[in-house]
Design an enzyme around this catalytic site. Structure first.
Site, mmCIF file in Angstrom:
data_model
loop_
_atom_site.group_PDB
_atom_site.id
_atom_site.type_symbol
_atom_site.label_atom_id
_atom_site.label_comp_id
_atom_site.label_asym_id
_atom_site.label_seq_id
_atom_site.Cartn_x
_atom_site.Cartn_y
_atom_site.Cartn_z
ATOM 1 N N CYS A 3 24.105 36.213 53.537
ATOM 2 C CA CYS A 3 22.963 35.597 52.460
ATOM 3 C C CYS A 3 22.899 34.082 53.249
ATOM 4 C CB CYS A 3 23.244 35.556 51.421
ATOM 5 S SG CYS A 3 21.930 34.757 50.558
ATOM 6 N N CYS A 14 25.958 34.813 43.998
ATOM 7 C CA CYS A 14 26.890 35.775 44.138
ATOM 8 C C CYS A 14 28.143 34.996 44.554
ATOM 9 C CB CYS A 14 26.442 36.466 45.440
ATOM 10 S SG CYS A 14 25.021 37.515 45.165
ATOM 11 N N CYS A 87 15.940 37.617 49.092
ATOM 12 C CA CYS A 87 17.304 38.005 48.498
ATOM 13 C C CYS A 87 17.893 39.155 49.007
ATOM 14 C CB CYS A 87 17.415 37.688 46.824
ATOM 15 S SG CYS A 87 19.060 38.147 46.255
ATOM 16 N N CYS A 334 30.194 46.224 29.485
ATOM 17 C CA CYS A 334 29.901 45.074 30.328
ATOM 18 C C CYS A 334 30.946 43.975 30.389
ATOM 19 C CB CYS A 334 28.452 44.742 30.391
ATOM 20 S SG CYS A 334 27.834 43.919 28.997
#
Length: 375
Positions: A3, A14, A87, A334
């Site tokens: 990236c 990230c 992205c 989560c």
């Protein structure tokens, strides 16, 4: 995954990008095993991995810059804008849509909101893709309804350029805070819900209903829940915090009695539509608070499935489930830390099996599915 934004330091969302992917998975698994060590899990299943790029079906883009040259991406705390249209987390189908939207913003005169000056109208663009059909839902998050007429007038051009836009809406968010959306949603297209399908189960996404952002891993999560429940031969089930019904609709059989509960009326409308399409006769979805619903009921289902927000199900519901004592609890989380806390309160249940699903690659976050049985 490479990236350019990460390499230059302009985006570090990230946080684990420099960590090899197998190491990411093993670190997450170790974190989960450490959290659940007090609970003597009987069986650990292998981690469900994700694609490392192009796995997100949803983009949440801050709109900045000028009306003639808008930027879609993020804002740093110092006000510096970063364009994220390329992205690598997004599928290749997103970039052409972003290109057209930049032109559309200028054509419609949708002035980007300037945080420092508290001026402008267009705050965010929220774009969601259906993996089944390649169609999109587009939401314009506006400060007010001032530009709504201009937006409507310019829409025919947008729909001609992007016929794959199935659902278009405007959300009104008047507060000067970093809040993604407001309460008011105005549907601008003929369709009000985006059609999706996982494992031959039709699902529908409305603008304000929650939906997983990693379709590949979400499909595996739902299929796993379905398989685990099928082994139990149950006849009745509650699906609490059910959203658009993904878990319950996967687990339901023609004879099972399923009750799905979700606070969002929009999500419940989607779940009912799916249940009708599947021809399920013993399924009921209601727009209620999950905790209030459960604690007010006298009957005891064979299984209670919970899929709460990050805070977990909380002490009140844990206490009630312990007293009600269904044979099984299927917990999708989560946030494994809040799940572990809830499991401590569910002391009369033991963990039969646990599986980690890497819903959020390149970060420390993950989803986990746990099957609990009454001791």
């Amino acid at each position: 995954m490479h990236c350019a934004r990460y390499s230059t330091g302009t985006c570090r969302s990230c946080q684990w990008l420099e960590k090899p992917y197998p190491q990411q998975l093993s670190d997450k698994q170790q974190h989960l095993e450490d959290l659940l060590q007090p609970h003597a899990v009987q069986r650990w299943l292998p981690v469900q991995p994700s694609a490392q790029t192009a796995f997100r079906n949803k983009a949440k883009m801050v709109v900045s810059g000028s009306v003639e040259r808008p930027l879609l991406g993020m804002l740093h705390r110092d006000g510096t804008a970063v364009d994220l249209c390329d992205c690598p987390l997004y599928p290749t189908s997103f970039a052409p849509v972003f290109d057209v939207l930049k032109v559309f913003i200028a054509r419609a005169g949708l002035t980007p909101y300037n945080v420092a000056r508290r001026r402008g109208e267009l705050k965010y663009l929220l774009l969601t893709e259906s993996t089944q059909r390649g169609t999109f839902m587009l939401r314009f998050v506006l400060r007010s309804e001032t530009k709504l007429a201009q937006l409507r007038a310019a829409m025919p051009w947008l729909q001609q350029q992007l016929p794959q836009l199935e659902v278009i809406s405007a959300n009104i968010q008047p507060v000067h805070q970093a809040i993604m959306e407001g309460k008011t949603e105005i549907i601008l297209s003929d369709a009000a819900a985006l059609a999706e399908q996982f494992n031959q189960v039709p699902l529908y996404i409305r603008p304000q209903s929650f939906f997983q952002t990693n379709p590949q891993v979400a499909a595996a999560l739902y299929a796993t829940a379905r398989d685990w429940v099928a082994e139990l031969k149950i006849t009745s089930m509650w699906d609490l915090f059910c959203g658009v019904g993904g878990f319950g609709l996967h687990c339901a059989s023609s004879e099972m009695r399923l009750t799905g509960i979700e606070i969002s009326a929009e999500a419940i409308a989607c779940a009912r539509r799916s249940a009708e399409q599947l021809g399920l006769k013993h399924v009921e979805f209601q727009a209620l608070d999950s905790t209030q619903f459960a604690t007010a009921k006298a009957e005891i289902p064979d299984l209670v499935l919970v899929n709460p927000p990050r805070r977990g199900i909380g002490s009140e519901l844990c206490s009630y489930l312990s007293r009600m004592a269904p044979d099984y609890i299927l917990y999708s989380s989560c946030n494994a830390e809040s799940m572990a806390k809830d499991m401590t309160e569910l002391a009369n249940y033991r963990a039969l099996r646990v599986q980690l699903f890497d819903m959020f690659p390149h970060t420390a976050h993950y989803e986990v599915l746990t099957l609990l049985k009454r001791a």
